[in-house]
Design a protein around this motif. Structure first.
Motif, mmCIF file in Angstrom:
data_model
loop_
_atom_site.group_PDB
_atom_site.id
_atom_site.type_symbol
_atom_site.label_atom_id
_atom_site.label_comp_id
_atom_site.label_asym_id
_atom_site.label_seq_id
_atom_site.Cartn_x
_atom_site.Cartn_y
_atom_site.Cartn_z
ATOM 1 N N LEU A 89 0.832 -1.199 0.000
ATOM 2 C CA LEU A 89 0.000 0.000 0.000
ATOM 3 C C LEU A 89 0.871 1.254 0.000
ATOM 4 O O LEU A 89 1.967 1.256 0.563
ATOM 5 C CB LEU A 89 -0.907 0.023 1.236
ATOM 6 N N ARG A 90 0.377 2.302 -0.644
ATOM 7 C CA ARG A 90 1.033 3.609 -0.602
ATOM 8 C C ARG A 90 0.045 4.590 0.022
ATOM 9 O O ARG A 90 -1.011 4.827 -0.540
ATOM 10 C CB ARG A 90 1.420 4.099 -2.009
ATOM 11 N N ASP A 91 0.378 5.057 1.180
ATOM 12 C CA ASP A 91 -0.461 5.995 1.936
ATOM 13 C C ASP A 91 -1.753 5.303 2.412
ATOM 14 O O ASP A 91 -1.859 4.949 3.570
ATOM 15 C CB ASP A 91 -0.741 7.272 1.106
ATOM 16 N N ALA A 92 -2.716 5.134 1.527
ATOM 17 C CA ALA A 92 -3.988 4.469 1.882
ATOM 18 C C ALA A 92 -4.575 5.016 3.191
ATOM 19 O O ALA A 92 -5.015 4.257 4.059
ATOM 20 C CB ALA A 92 -3.798 2.950 1.962
ATOM 21 N N GLY A 93 -4.514 6.328 3.344
ATOM 22 C CA GLY A 93 -5.076 6.961 4.539
ATOM 23 C C GLY A 93 -4.101 7.045 5.702
ATOM 24 O O GLY A 93 -4.413 7.650 6.735
ATOM 25 N N MET A 94 -2.920 6.453 5.561
ATOM 26 C CA MET A 94 -1.982 6.420 6.691
ATOM 27 C C MET A 94 -1.215 7.725 6.868
ATOM 28 O O MET A 94 -0.824 8.087 7.976
ATOM 29 C CB MET A 94 -0.978 5.269 6.513
ATOM 30 N N ALA A 95 -0.965 8.439 5.758
ATOM 31 C CA ALA A 95 -0.071 9.598 5.840
ATOM 32 C C ALA A 95 -0.637 10.686 6.752
ATOM 33 O O ALA A 95 0.089 11.282 7.552
ATOM 34 C CB ALA A 95 0.203 10.144 4.444
ATOM 35 N N GLU A 286 -9.820 3.021 1.039
ATOM 36 C CA GLU A 286 -8.645 3.428 0.249
ATOM 37 C C GLU A 286 -7.807 2.211 -0.143
ATOM 38 O O GLU A 286 -7.336 2.094 -1.279
ATOM 39 C CB GLU A 286 -7.743 4.383 1.051
ATOM 40 N N SER A 287 -7.636 1.296 0.800
ATOM 41 C CA SER A 287 -6.786 0.135 0.545
ATOM 42 C C SER A 287 -7.408 -0.766 -0.520
ATOM 43 O O SER A 287 -6.724 -1.232 -1.440
ATOM 44 C CB SER A 287 -6.586 -0.673 1.826
ATOM 45 N N GLN A 290 -7.053 0.741 -3.897
ATOM 46 C CA GLN A 290 -5.669 0.611 -4.385
ATOM 47 C C GLN A 290 -5.388 -0.795 -4.895
ATOM 48 O O GLN A 290 -4.781 -0.983 -5.940
ATOM 49 C CB GLN A 290 -4.689 0.909 -3.243
ATOM 50 N N ILE A 291 -5.846 -1.774 -4.135
ATOM 51 C CA ILE A 291 -5.605 -3.166 -4.539
ATOM 52 C C ILE A 291 -6.300 -3.425 -5.881
ATOM 53 O O ILE A 291 -5.724 -4.011 -6.802
ATOM 54 C CB ILE A 291 -6.088 -4.145 -3.435
ATOM 55 N N ILE A 292 -7.537 -2.935 -6.008
ATOM 56 C CA ILE A 292 -8.274 -3.164 -7.255
ATOM 57 C C ILE A 292 -7.610 -2.431 -8.421
ATOM 58 O O ILE A 292 -7.453 -2.990 -9.512
ATOM 59 C CB ILE A 292 -9.749 -2.758 -7.081
ATOM 60 N N SER A 293 -7.155 -1.199 -8.196
ATOM 61 C CA SER A 293 -6.539 -0.505 -9.343
ATOM 62 C C SER A 293 -5.211 -1.167 -9.709
ATOM 63 O O SER A 293 -4.828 -1.192 -10.884
ATOM 64 C CB SER A 293 -6.437 0.992 -9.132
ATOM 65 N N SER A 294 -4.522 -1.754 -8.747
ATOM 66 C CA SER A 294 -3.305 -2.508 -9.083
ATOM 67 C C SER A 294 -3.656 -3.753 -9.907
ATOM 68 O O SER A 294 -2.977 -4.087 -10.876
ATOM 69 C CB SER A 294 -2.576 -2.945 -7.815
ATOM 70 N N MET A 295 -4.734 -4.425 -9.503
ATOM 71 C CA MET A 295 -5.162 -5.626 -10.255
ATOM 72 C C MET A 295 -5.514 -5.242 -11.695
ATOM 73 O O MET A 295 -5.153 -5.936 -12.646
ATOM 74 C CB MET A 295 -6.371 -6.279 -9.586
ATOM 75 N N GLU A 296 -6.213 -4.114 -11.836
ATOM 76 C CA GLU A 296 -6.620 -3.672 -13.179
ATOM 77 C C GLU A 296 -5.387 -3.302 -14.012
ATOM 78 O O GLU A 296 -5.315 -3.623 -15.196
ATOM 79 C CB GLU A 296 -7.574 -2.480 -13.072
ATOM 80 N N ALA A 297 -4.415 -2.642 -13.372
ATOM 81 C CA ALA A 297 -3.188 -2.278 -14.101
ATOM 82 C C ALA A 297 -2.491 -3.542 -14.607
ATOM 83 O O ALA A 297 -2.066 -3.617 -15.770
ATOM 84 C CB ALA A 297 -2.255 -1.475 -13.195
ATOM 85 N N ILE A 298 -2.408 -4.546 -13.760
ATOM 86 C CA ILE A 298 -1.741 -5.792 -14.159
ATOM 87 C C ILE A 298 -2.499 -6.452 -15.312
ATOM 88 O O ILE A 298 -1.903 -6.934 -16.276
ATOM 89 C CB ILE A 298 -1.584 -6.732 -12.941
ATOM 90 N N GLU A 299 -3.815 -6.442 -15.222
ATOM 91 C CA GLU A 299 -4.629 -7.028 -16.288
ATOM 92 C C GLU A 299 -4.395 -6.331 -17.637
ATOM 93 O O GLU A 299 -4.364 -6.972 -18.685
ATOM 94 C CB GLU A 299 -6.103 -6.908 -15.927
ATOM 95 N N ARG A 300 -4.204 -4.996 -17.562
ATOM 96 C CA ARG A 300 -3.937 -4.226 -18.793
ATOM 97 C C ARG A 300 -2.518 -4.425 -19.300
ATOM 98 O O ARG A 300 -2.144 -3.942 -20.355
ATOM 99 C CB ARG A 300 -4.088 -2.715 -18.511
#
Ligand code: NAP
Ligand code: GLV
Length: 314
Positions: A89-95, A286-287, A290-300
């Protein structure tokens, strides 16, 4: 495709949010289905602190999504598949939360709250205890990543002179703080850190970085804030630096053994504030996004953000 899921500490909220957003995907809860896993189907995993046998038999695992910013525990997992891509995760509400945590610690030291609390316990009107001005209280942050840079922005807004130190440097997007990098800048950085905050990942290069040799290079009476990882601090050398007055106090969120054992000397130390690894938690929505957009990026066929470089350790 199936996703195998194990997140220590999840009360079910994260798992149901993932199931809701990925309604067409089979998400297997490792804790429920352990005995009948269809291992060959599983190509992804979502994890935080997976048990020792979690990866057993997962021969087709391609991606591991970590529900955290730090991946030190995962990289040390004895069963970690060698070829799977790890995405954190990057930030995901933590920052924002981390910025608040550090601001509290900085104010605690700058406003001399430890001394004032002590005087209050003695019913003593300690008018002689005067705070330094924020503008005179120099803050050094080890790490200028997703969290370190946001903490820098927050503290700069509050009027503290802030410098971040990192491996490769980062160009500040907001005014009021500066970035330095590399081993050759470390001495000067430490010498001008009245308050030192550690927001490094725990790697072979950073393990034990908060040791006697580093404390000696800080101004006398410096204050330490460590929400990084317990493995960054050498605990007996930290106690010695407090005893000698080289450090005046510390606020610690992370420890080499967590939970901190009840008989640990940190608990009763008058100059240490202890918090139980709660500086910042990843927020569910947020998390999941992020996980879903990473999955979509990999699929593309794209490369998602947050891919961990195993060699570097973060
Ligand atoms: P990040 O975005 O990966 O940033 C890490 C920063 O550390 C980067 O600036 C990096 O430099 C720097 N760095 C790494 N190795 C270094 C080295 N050997 N020398 C100098 N600089 C080095 O990580 P993050 O998301 O900010 O998170 C940082 C850490 O905070 C996590 O790894 C985790 O341990 C901790 N954390 C704690 C909590 C809590 O609740 N206590 C919550 C979340 C995270 P470059 O920019 O040059 O790569
Ligand atoms: C928490 O410590 C994290 O690394 O996200």
């Amino acid at each position: 495709m199936s996703i195998l899921y194990y997140c220590d500490d999840d009360d079910g909220t994260l798992l149901s949010a993932l199931r809701q957003r990925l309604a067409d995907t089979n998400i297997i809860d490792w804790q429920d289905q352990r005995t009948q896993l269809p291992h060959s189907d599983i190509t992804s995993a979502v994890v935080w602190m997976p048990p020792a046998d979690f990866f057993d038999g997962l021969t087709r695992l391609r991606e591991i999504y970590v529900f955290a910013a730090g991946v030190d525990q995962l990289l040390a997992h004895p069963g970690l598949p060698a070829n799977a891509t790890i995405i954190r995760l990057r930030d995901a509400g933590m920052a924002q939360q981390m910025a608040e945590y550090c601001l509290y610690g900085v104010l605690h030291h700058q406003r001399r709250m430890m001394l004032l609390r002590r005087a209050q316990r003695e019913a003593r009107w300690a008018h002689e205890i005067q705070a330094d001005l924020a503008a005179q209280t120099r803050v050094g942050i080890l790490g200028a990543g997703a969290l370190g840079s946001r903490v820098a922005e927050r503290l700069a807004l509050n009027g503290y002179p802030v410098t971040c130190w990192s491996r490769t440097g980062r160009t500040p997007k907001t005014p009021g703080w500066r970035s330095v990098h590399g081993a050759e800048t470390l001495d000067a950085f430490l010498a001008s850190s009245d308050i030192l905050i550690c927001l490094l990942p725990l790697t072979t290069a950073t393990t034990g970085i908060l040791d006697a040799a580093l404390f000696c290079r800080l101004p006398r009476g410096a204050f330490l804030i460590n929400p990084g990882r317990g493995g960054h601090q050498v605990e007996d050398e930290l106690l010695a630096a407090l005893a000698s007055g080289q450090l005046s106090g510390a606020m610690l969120d992370v420890f080499s053994t967590e939970p901190l054992p009840v008989d640990h000397p940190f608990w009763a130390h008058p100059a240490i504030i202890i918090t139980p690894h709660i500086a910042a938690r990843s927020l569910v929505s947020e998390s999941v996004e992020q996980i879903i957009s990473s999955m979509e990026a990999i699929e593309r066929g794209d490369s998602p953000q947050g891919i961990v470089d195993r060699q570097r350790g973060y």
